[in-house]
Write a protein that holds these residues in place. Sequence first.
Motif, PDB file in Angstrom:
ATOM      1  N   VAL A  43       0.839  -1.188   0.000  1.00 40.07           N
ATOM      2  CA  VAL A  43       0.000   0.000   0.000  1.00 40.07           C
ATOM      3  C   VAL A  43       0.879   1.244   0.000  1.00 40.07           C
ATOM      4  N   GLY A  44       0.530   2.215  -0.844  1.00 37.47           N
ATOM      5  CA  GLY A  44       1.128   3.538  -0.811  1.00 37.47           C
ATOM      6  C   GLY A  44      -0.001   4.546  -0.703  1.00 37.47           C
ATOM      7  N   VAL A  45       0.107   5.488   0.253  1.00 37.07           N
ATOM      8  CA  VAL A  45      -1.007   6.393   0.541  1.00 37.07           C
ATOM      9  C   VAL A  45      -0.510   7.830   0.640  1.00 37.07           C
ATOM     10  N   VAL A  46      -1.260   8.756   0.053  1.00 35.66           N
ATOM     11  CA  VAL A  46      -0.981  10.183   0.219  1.00 35.66           C
ATOM     12  C   VAL A  46      -2.209  10.866   0.802  1.00 35.66           C
ATOM     13  N   GLY A  47      -1.937  11.887   1.605  1.00 35.06           N
ATOM     14  CA  GLY A  47      -2.969  12.651   2.283  1.00 35.06           C
ATOM     15  C   GLY A  47      -2.371  13.207   3.560  1.00 35.06           C
ATOM     16  N   GLU A  48      -3.201  13.816   4.382  1.00 39.01           N
ATOM     17  CA  GLU A  48      -2.740  14.310   5.676  1.00 39.01           C
ATOM     18  C   GLU A  48      -2.222  13.126   6.492  1.00 39.01           C
ATOM     19  N   SER A  49      -1.177  13.350   7.286  1.00 43.18           N
ATOM     20  CA  SER A  49      -0.535  12.244   8.005  1.00 43.18           C
ATOM     21  C   SER A  49      -1.509  11.488   8.912  1.00 43.18           C
ATOM     22  N   GLY A  50      -2.390  12.199   9.601  1.00 44.77           N
ATOM     23  CA  GLY A  50      -3.374  11.524  10.445  1.00 44.77           C
ATOM     24  C   GLY A  50      -4.330  10.657   9.640  1.00 44.77           C
ATOM     25  N   ALA A  51      -4.722  11.134   8.464  1.00 42.92           N
ATOM     26  CA  ALA A  51      -5.627  10.371   7.603  1.00 42.92           C
ATOM     27  C   ALA A  51      -4.930   9.131   7.045  1.00 42.92           C
ATOM     28  N   VAL A  52      -3.637   9.246   6.737  1.00 41.06           N
ATOM     29  CA  VAL A  52      -2.872   8.091   6.245  1.00 41.06           C
ATOM     30  C   VAL A  52      -2.824   7.010   7.326  1.00 41.06           C
ATOM     31  N   GLN A  53      -2.544   7.407   8.554  1.00 38.07           N
ATOM     32  CA  GLN A  53      -2.504   6.444   9.655  1.00 38.07           C
ATOM     33  C   GLN A  53      -3.879   5.823   9.905  1.00 38.07           C
ATOM     34  N   GLN A  54      -4.931   6.638   9.814  1.00 37.01           N
ATOM     35  CA  GLN A  54      -6.286   6.117  10.008  1.00 37.01           C
ATOM     36  C   GLN A  54      -6.631   5.122   8.914  1.00 37.01           C
ATOM     37  N   PHE A  55      -6.292   5.451   7.657  1.00 31.87           N
ATOM     38  CA  PHE A  55      -6.540   4.521   6.558  1.00 31.87           C
ATOM     39  C   PHE A  55      -5.840   3.203   6.823  1.00 31.87           C
ATOM     40  N   ARG A  56      -4.579   3.247   7.211  1.00 35.17           N
ATOM     41  CA  ARG A  56      -3.820   2.008   7.447  1.00 35.17           C
ATOM     42  C   ARG A  56      -4.517   1.138   8.487  1.00 35.17           C
ATOM     43  N   VAL A  79      -9.076  -6.851  -2.926  1.00 35.45           N
ATOM     44  CA  VAL A  79      -8.328  -5.896  -2.115  1.00 35.45           C
ATOM     45  C   VAL A  79      -8.671  -4.466  -2.524  1.00 35.45           C
ATOM     46  N   ALA A  80      -8.755  -4.215  -3.823  1.00 29.20           N
ATOM     47  CA  ALA A  80      -9.061  -2.871  -4.319  1.00 29.20           C
ATOM     48  C   ALA A  80     -10.447  -2.415  -3.873  1.00 29.20           C
ATOM     49  N   ARG A  81     -11.427  -3.323  -3.876  1.00 29.45           N
ATOM     50  CA  ARG A  81     -12.769  -2.954  -3.418  1.00 29.45           C
ATOM     51  C   ARG A  81     -12.755  -2.570  -1.935  1.00 29.45           C
ATOM     52  N   ILE A  82     -12.010  -3.323  -1.141  1.00 32.34           N
ATOM     53  CA  ILE A  82     -11.903  -3.004   0.287  1.00 32.34           C
ATOM     54  C   ILE A  82     -11.200  -1.663   0.468  1.00 32.34           C
ATOM     55  N   ALA A  83     -10.096  -1.479  -0.257  1.00 38.74           N
ATOM     56  CA  ALA A  83      -9.339  -0.226  -0.155  1.00 38.74           C
ATOM     57  C   ALA A  83     -10.178   0.966  -0.599  1.00 38.74           C
ATOM     58  N   ALA A  84     -11.038   0.787  -1.601  1.00 42.50           N
ATOM     59  CA  ALA A  84     -11.864   1.883  -2.111  1.00 42.50           C
ATOM     60  C   ALA A  84     -12.786   2.423  -1.018  1.00 42.50           C
ATOM     61  N   ARG A  85     -13.362   1.524  -0.245  1.00 45.73           N
ATOM     62  CA  ARG A  85     -14.238   1.973   0.858  1.00 45.73           C
ATOM     63  C   ARG A  85     -13.437   2.759   1.897  1.00 45.73           C
ATOM     64  N   GLU A  86     -12.237   2.282   2.180  1.00 44.58           N
ATOM     65  CA  GLU A  86     -11.438   2.919   3.234  1.00 44.58           C
ATOM     66  C   GLU A  86     -10.778   4.217   2.770  1.00 44.58           C
ATOM     67  N   THR A  87     -10.418   4.330   1.491  1.00 43.72           N
ATOM     68  CA  THR A  87      -9.855   5.603   1.009  1.00 43.72           C
ATOM     69  C   THR A  87     -10.918   6.686   1.044  1.00 43.72           C
ATOM     70  N   GLU A  88     -12.125   6.321   0.652  1.00 37.06           N
ATOM     71  CA  GLU A  88     -13.224   7.291   0.671  1.00 37.06           C
ATOM     72  C   GLU A  88     -13.514   7.728   2.099  1.00 37.06           C
ATOM     73  N   ARG A  89     -13.510   6.792   3.000  1.00 35.41           N
ATOM     74  CA  ARG A  89     -13.775   7.074   4.415  1.00 35.41           C
ATOM     75  C   ARG A  89     -12.689   7.963   5.037  1.00 35.41           C
ATOM     76  N   ALA A  90     -11.421   7.712   4.693  1.00 37.68           N
ATOM     77  CA  ALA A  90     -10.305   8.469   5.277  1.00 37.68           C
ATOM     78  C   ALA A  90      -9.966   9.734   4.492  1.00 37.68           C
ATOM     79  N   GLY A  91     -10.438   9.826   3.239  1.00 30.92           N
ATOM     80  CA  GLY A  91     -10.133  10.998   2.423  1.00 30.92           C
ATOM     81  C   GLY A  91      -8.700  11.018   1.908  1.00 30.92           C
ATOM     82  N   VAL A  92      -8.186   9.844   1.522  1.00 29.61           N
ATOM     83  CA  VAL A  92      -6.827   9.730   1.005  1.00 29.61           C
ATOM     84  C   VAL A  92      -6.853   9.096  -0.386  1.00 29.61           C
TER      85      VAL A  92
END
Length: 194
Positions: A43-56, A79-92
């Motif tokens: 996983v590689g994630v960009v966004g605010e640091s708190g949001a990245v940690q929350q997504f993880r 995996v992508a379907r699961i990640a899609a829900r969590e990226t939307e939720r975390a805003g990353v």
Amino acid sequence: MSTVVAVETPTGIAIAGDTQVVDGESVSSDQFQRVFDVRGVGVGVVGESGAVQQFRQWFDVALQDRGFEGDDTIDIDAVARIAARETERAGVDAVVGAHDDDGAASLRQIASDGRVLDSGVAALGTGSAVALGLLEALDMDEAANDPATAVRNVLETVMERDVDTGGEIDVWTLGSADQAEQGVRRFGEEEAER
């Protein structure tokens, strides 16, 4: 915001991200991890640091809830379907890597609105325009020999041109299903000079 880049080749995939965090106009950390392994998924994630940690955290729990434990049962589309829900939720924005049904290493880019893109290259964050140009110009035969070096070289060039991208570089790699090597490796200035 920082930068994450990824490439998919016939021999494997690599995801790279810088470790710098910029708050306002000052660097608050050069050791932040935005590229990681979660239960065998890169996983590689960009966004605010708190949001990245929350997504993880949310992504890890979601994979665990669905029985993913880092074995061969992981499929990139699930995996992508699961990640899609969590990226939307975390805003990353994120890129994920895992094996496909045929055992080949594969990437999916996921936008903060939950859209999933199937592409051989991905560039996220403040240096994405520069990175995408470099990724599209890659010699894919050469990149197939060493995907980790290919993404690391791209990110090093981005770091020279984007003030929000810096620190060290974390790289996650995955080969085909018959290759066991995968995981995150950090490259600092010492390794970059070799």
